[in-house]
Motif scaffolding. Structure first.
Motif, mmCIF file in Angstrom:
data_model
loop_
_atom_site.group_PDB
_atom_site.id
_atom_site.type_symbol
_atom_site.label_atom_id
_atom_site.label_comp_id
_atom_site.label_asym_id
_atom_site.label_seq_id
_atom_site.Cartn_x
_atom_site.Cartn_y
_atom_site.Cartn_z
ATOM 1 N N VAL A 163 0.854 -1.188 0.000
ATOM 2 C CA VAL A 163 0.000 0.000 0.000
ATOM 3 C C VAL A 163 0.888 1.236 0.000
ATOM 4 O O VAL A 163 1.994 1.214 0.535
ATOM 5 C CB VAL A 163 -0.932 0.034 1.229
ATOM 6 C CG1 VAL A 163 -1.988 -1.028 1.168
ATOM 7 C CG2 VAL A 163 -0.139 -0.077 2.541
ATOM 8 N N PRO A 164 0.391 2.358 -0.581
ATOM 9 C CA PRO A 164 -0.815 2.449 -1.408
ATOM 10 C C PRO A 164 -0.487 2.194 -2.871
ATOM 11 O O PRO A 164 0.670 2.252 -3.280
ATOM 12 C CB PRO A 164 -1.239 3.894 -1.202
ATOM 13 C CG PRO A 164 0.070 4.637 -1.083
ATOM 14 C CD PRO A 164 1.009 3.684 -0.358
ATOM 15 N N THR A 165 -1.514 1.944 -3.668
ATOM 16 C CA THR A 165 -1.343 1.880 -5.108
ATOM 17 C C THR A 165 -1.191 3.298 -5.657
ATOM 18 O O THR A 165 -1.459 4.278 -4.961
ATOM 19 C CB THR A 165 -2.536 1.183 -5.767
ATOM 20 O OG1 THR A 165 -3.743 1.910 -5.444
ATOM 21 C CG2 THR A 165 -2.678 -0.256 -5.265
ATOM 22 N N THR A 166 -0.795 3.397 -6.907
ATOM 23 C CA THR A 166 -0.547 4.731 -7.463
ATOM 24 C C THR A 166 -1.818 5.508 -7.752
ATOM 25 O O THR A 166 -1.808 6.741 -7.750
ATOM 26 C CB THR A 166 0.271 4.632 -8.761
ATOM 27 O OG1 THR A 166 -0.439 3.804 -9.703
ATOM 28 C CG2 THR A 166 1.643 4.035 -8.507
ATOM 29 N N GLY A 167 -2.936 4.808 -7.987
ATOM 30 C CA GLY A 167 -4.156 5.522 -8.348
ATOM 31 C C GLY A 167 -5.371 5.149 -7.539
ATOM 32 O O GLY A 167 -6.487 5.520 -7.904
ATOM 33 N N GLY A 168 -5.167 4.444 -6.422
ATOM 34 C CA GLY A 168 -6.311 3.958 -5.653
ATOM 35 C C GLY A 168 -6.550 4.653 -4.342
ATOM 36 O O GLY A 168 -7.361 4.203 -3.535
ATOM 37 N N GLY A 169 -5.847 5.765 -4.094
ATOM 38 C CA GLY A 169 -6.030 6.464 -2.835
ATOM 39 C C GLY A 169 -5.197 5.833 -1.735
ATOM 40 O O GLY A 169 -4.242 5.104 -1.986
ATOM 41 N N GLY A 170 -5.567 6.125 -0.486
ATOM 42 C CA GLY A 170 -4.853 5.572 0.650
ATOM 43 C C GLY A 170 -4.030 6.603 1.387
ATOM 44 O O GLY A 170 -2.823 6.439 1.581
ATOM 45 N N ALA A 171 -4.673 7.691 1.858
ATOM 46 C CA ALA A 171 -3.955 8.751 2.570
ATOM 47 C C ALA A 171 -3.379 8.260 3.892
ATOM 48 O O ALA A 171 -2.466 8.879 4.443
ATOM 49 C CB ALA A 171 -4.897 9.934 2.823
ATOM 50 N N GLU A 172 -3.884 7.134 4.404
ATOM 51 C CA GLU A 172 -3.418 6.608 5.692
ATOM 52 C C GLU A 172 -2.171 5.744 5.543
ATOM 53 O O GLU A 172 -1.687 5.170 6.528
ATOM 54 C CB GLU A 172 -4.528 5.805 6.379
ATOM 55 C CG GLU A 172 -4.915 4.519 5.674
ATOM 56 C CD GLU A 172 -6.027 4.684 4.653
ATOM 57 O OE1 GLU A 172 -6.862 3.776 4.539
ATOM 58 O OE2 GLU A 172 -6.040 5.723 3.963
ATOM 59 N N PHE A 173 -1.623 5.648 4.333
ATOM 60 C CA PHE A 173 -0.460 4.813 4.068
ATOM 61 C C PHE A 173 0.730 5.669 3.628
ATOM 62 O O PHE A 173 0.556 6.780 3.126
ATOM 63 C CB PHE A 173 -0.764 3.795 2.966
ATOM 64 C CG PHE A 173 -2.006 2.973 3.207
ATOM 65 C CD1 PHE A 173 -2.209 2.340 4.414
ATOM 66 C CD2 PHE A 173 -2.969 2.848 2.215
ATOM 67 C CE1 PHE A 173 -3.351 1.578 4.636
ATOM 68 C CE2 PHE A 173 -4.108 2.096 2.420
ATOM 69 C CZ PHE A 173 -4.306 1.466 3.636
ATOM 70 N N SER A 174 1.946 5.092 3.764
ATOM 71 C CA SER A 174 3.140 5.840 3.354
ATOM 72 C C SER A 174 4.182 4.904 2.745
ATOM 73 O O SER A 174 5.353 4.994 3.075
ATOM 74 C CB SER A 174 3.745 6.546 4.574
ATOM 75 O OG SER A 174 4.154 5.599 5.547
ATOM 76 N N GLY A 175 3.767 4.030 1.849
ATOM 77 C CA GLY A 175 4.686 3.052 1.304
ATOM 78 C C GLY A 175 4.978 1.984 2.330
ATOM 79 O O GLY A 175 6.045 1.972 2.957
ATOM 80 N N MET A 176 4.031 1.059 2.541
ATOM 81 C CA MET A 176 4.101 0.109 3.640
ATOM 82 C C MET A 176 3.735 -1.289 3.155
ATOM 83 O O MET A 176 3.038 -1.445 2.160
ATOM 84 C CB MET A 176 3.126 0.522 4.765
ATOM 85 C CG MET A 176 3.173 1.991 5.099
ATOM 86 S SD MET A 176 1.814 2.555 6.156
ATOM 87 C CE MET A 176 2.502 2.199 7.759
#
Length: 270
Positions: free
Chosen positions: A213-226
């Motif tokens: 996570v996150p994907t490049t186009g799927g959102g995910g503001a709660e992630f930071s490359g995890m």
């Protein structure tokens, strides 16, 4: 294959997303599929059956206590010996399916652990370990059996340095991955599963660890490359494991905020 499909593929602003999710799965053609975040599919059985029919698989759904259902889907001719949820108050849920193979019964667990509390995730991990030990007709010691635990564990592993990625998170999200002291990274859940005998299939020689996570186009503001999604196997199953990978590119970049994970095993359905 395991895949958190983000709110059942239902987005008010993107009605085509479920189709892209199914395209990703169809391209990989898994024999066993663990899905998380199946919003709307528990009450709408017709929609679940439609998804399963498109994939050519049989679904086994487990509801959550507060969150969203999870499922295990099995492709024929796989013969399911037992299927039932792990009966504990998971935030989301856990489904347990036992499948007949030429190597003996294979127990598959699909789960999605609590996204907000490390203490809750650790408790849920204990329920998973106990649930794996009581799986259907195969009642031998857990380290001697074929068990695969798949899903979004919302947890960081104890073998990697995480300070930088925690620092990149927005302040409101950092607490999800820190101990109560507000400083130490919480890796207790994966460590507990490791102590119970589960092998992280992405820590084997020749396998590249990748973020999920996150994907490049799927959102995910709660992630930071995890890396929050895992494929964990007991030692006898890990010895049968071949290639495993994170599926990236194409539709997988926008179908969800999570990338799916795929592993191959040297076993066949009976």
């Amino acid at each position: 294959m395991t895949y958190n499909i983000k709110t059942g593929g239902l987005d008010g602003g993107d009605p085509s997303r479920l189709g892209r999710i199914l395209d990703v799965v169809v391209e990989q053609r898994p024999d066993v599929l663990a899905l998380q975040e199946l919003r709307g599919l528990r009450r709408n059985r017709r929609r679940l059956d439609s998804v399963a029919q498109r994939l050519g698989m049989r679904p086994y759904l487990a509801g959550g206590w507060l969150g969203q259902p999870v499922a295990v889907l099995v492709r024929p001719p796989g013969r399911v010996l037992a299927a039932r949820p792990v009966r504990r108050p998971f935030h989301h849920g856990a489904q347990r399916v036992v499948i007949d193979t030429d190597r003996g019964p294979l127990t598959v667990l699909s789960t999605h652990l609590d996204p907000y509390s490390g203490r809750r995730r650790l408790r849920e991990a204990g329920w998973l370990i106990a649930g794996a030990r009581r799986a259907g007709p195969d009642t031998g010691p857990l380290p001697d059996r074929l068990v695969l635990l798949m899903g979004d564990l919302n947890s960081l592993d104890p073998w990697t340095g995480h300070d930088e990625r925690i620092g990149r998170l927005r302040p409101g999200y950092r607490g999800r991955h820190l101990l109560p002291d507000g400083v130490t990274v919480d890796t207790r859940t994966i460590a507990a599963l490791d102590r119970a005998g589960f092998v992280d299939l992405f820590r084997r020689p020749g396998v590249q660890v990748q973020n999920t996570v996150p994907t490049t186009g799927g959102g995910g503001a709660e992630f930071s490359g995890m890396r929050l999604d895992y494929l964990l196997a007991t030692p006898p199953l890990a010895r049968l494991a071949g290639p495993c990978r994170v599926v990236t590119g194409g539709a997988a970049e926008s179908a969800s905020d999570h990338y799916p994970l795929v592993a191959e095993f040297d076993l066949d359905f009976r």
